[in-house]
Scaffold this motif. Sequence first.
Motif, PDB file in Angstrom:
ATOM      1  N   LYS A   1      49.443  55.341  34.758  1.00 29.42           N
ATOM      2  CA  LYS A   1      50.727  55.965  34.437  1.00 29.42           C
ATOM      3  C   LYS A   1      50.504  56.950  33.296  1.00 29.42           C
TER       4      LYS A   1
ATOM      5  N   GLN B   1      48.825  61.393  26.578  1.00 34.41           N
ATOM      6  CA  GLN B   1      49.790  61.406  27.670  1.00 34.41           C
ATOM      7  C   GLN B   1      49.719  60.127  28.518  1.00 34.41           C
TER       8      GLN B   1
ATOM      9  N   ASN C   1      52.367  60.754  31.288  1.00 37.92           N
ATOM     10  CA  ASN C   1      53.374  61.809  31.181  1.00 37.92           C
ATOM     11  C   ASN C   1      52.722  63.136  31.536  1.00 37.92           C
ATOM     12  N   TRP C   2      53.497  63.986  32.226  1.00 40.05           N
ATOM     13  CA  TRP C   2      52.984  65.317  32.553  1.00 40.05           C
ATOM     14  C   TRP C   2      54.052  66.347  32.220  1.00 40.05           C
ATOM     15  N   TYR C   3      53.640  67.410  31.562  1.00 41.82           N
ATOM     16  CA  TYR C   3      54.524  68.487  31.141  1.00 41.82           C
ATOM     17  C   TYR C   3      54.093  69.758  31.860  1.00 41.82           C
TER      18      TYR C   3
ATOM     19  N   LYS D   1      57.165  61.488  34.453  1.00 37.06           N
ATOM     20  CA  LYS D   1      56.282  60.336  34.255  1.00 37.06           C
ATOM     21  C   LYS D   1      55.681  60.033  35.623  1.00 37.06           C
ATOM     22  N   TRP D   2      54.359  60.108  35.719  1.00 40.62           N
ATOM     23  CA  TRP D   2      53.639  59.841  36.960  1.00 40.62           C
ATOM     24  C   TRP D   2      53.128  58.408  36.957  1.00 40.62           C
TER      25      TRP D   2
ATOM     26  N   SER E   1      61.871  61.075  35.912  1.00 41.20           N
ATOM     27  CA  SER E   1      62.193  62.166  35.007  1.00 41.20           C
ATOM     28  C   SER E   1      63.618  61.964  34.523  1.00 41.20           C
ATOM     29  N   GLU E   2      63.958  62.574  33.409  1.00 42.70           N
ATOM     30  CA  GLU E   2      65.302  62.431  32.872  1.00 42.70           C
ATOM     31  C   GLU E   2      66.330  62.865  33.916  1.00 42.70           C
TER      32      GLU E   2
ATOM     33  N   ILE F   1      50.076  56.435  29.579  1.00 39.50           N
ATOM     34  CA  ILE F   1      50.987  55.341  29.244  1.00 39.50           C
ATOM     35  C   ILE F   1      50.338  54.002  29.568  1.00 39.50           C
TER      36      ILE F   1
ATOM     37  N   HIS G   1      59.339  67.823  32.852  1.00 36.98           N
ATOM     38  CA  HIS G   1      58.542  66.707  32.347  1.00 36.98           C
ATOM     39  C   HIS G   1      58.715  65.567  33.337  1.00 36.98           C
TER      40      HIS G   1
END
Length: 151
Positions: free
Chosen positions: A56, A24, A58-60, A101-102, A78-79, A26, A99
């Motif tokens: 950085k 996760q 990703n977190w789900y 991105k931190w 996020s999207e 980045i 979801h």
Amino acid sequence: MSLALIEAGHCNVDLKSSPINASQIIEGNPEAREHVLSTSACATAKTMIWSCTEGKFNWYYDLDETIIILEGSIVLESEGMPPKRYGVGDVIFFRKGAHAKWHVEGYVKKIAFLRQTTPIGFGFAIRAVNRFKRTFFASGGRRSPRLAEAG
């Protein structure tokens, strides 16, 4: 085992390592730490303190999660949502399935309220039972004063 009806904690507690899954990450080497402050009797909700160093990732979200940032700042992406910076005092709610991105800018510490969601049918049933209990009983299982006066 009986649980205390009131529990108290503090945000300045020793946090234990809670590594972010390497797949996760980045950028950077973010180091996360956590401490669970409380867990509901049914184990479907908990409150925790969480911190993380710069990086950085990703977190789900597999639970509903509400956070309040206590220290530091983050940039979330996020999207359908442009990058936005959040800092001390900001409150953010992530629904199960989200979801994000931190980007932790140096350091962040948050308090998190996590809750498992229930299927919609169960939610209706739970609300109906709670409404019945509020109507006929006061907190602690005692008869409601409204009913005692009428009866």
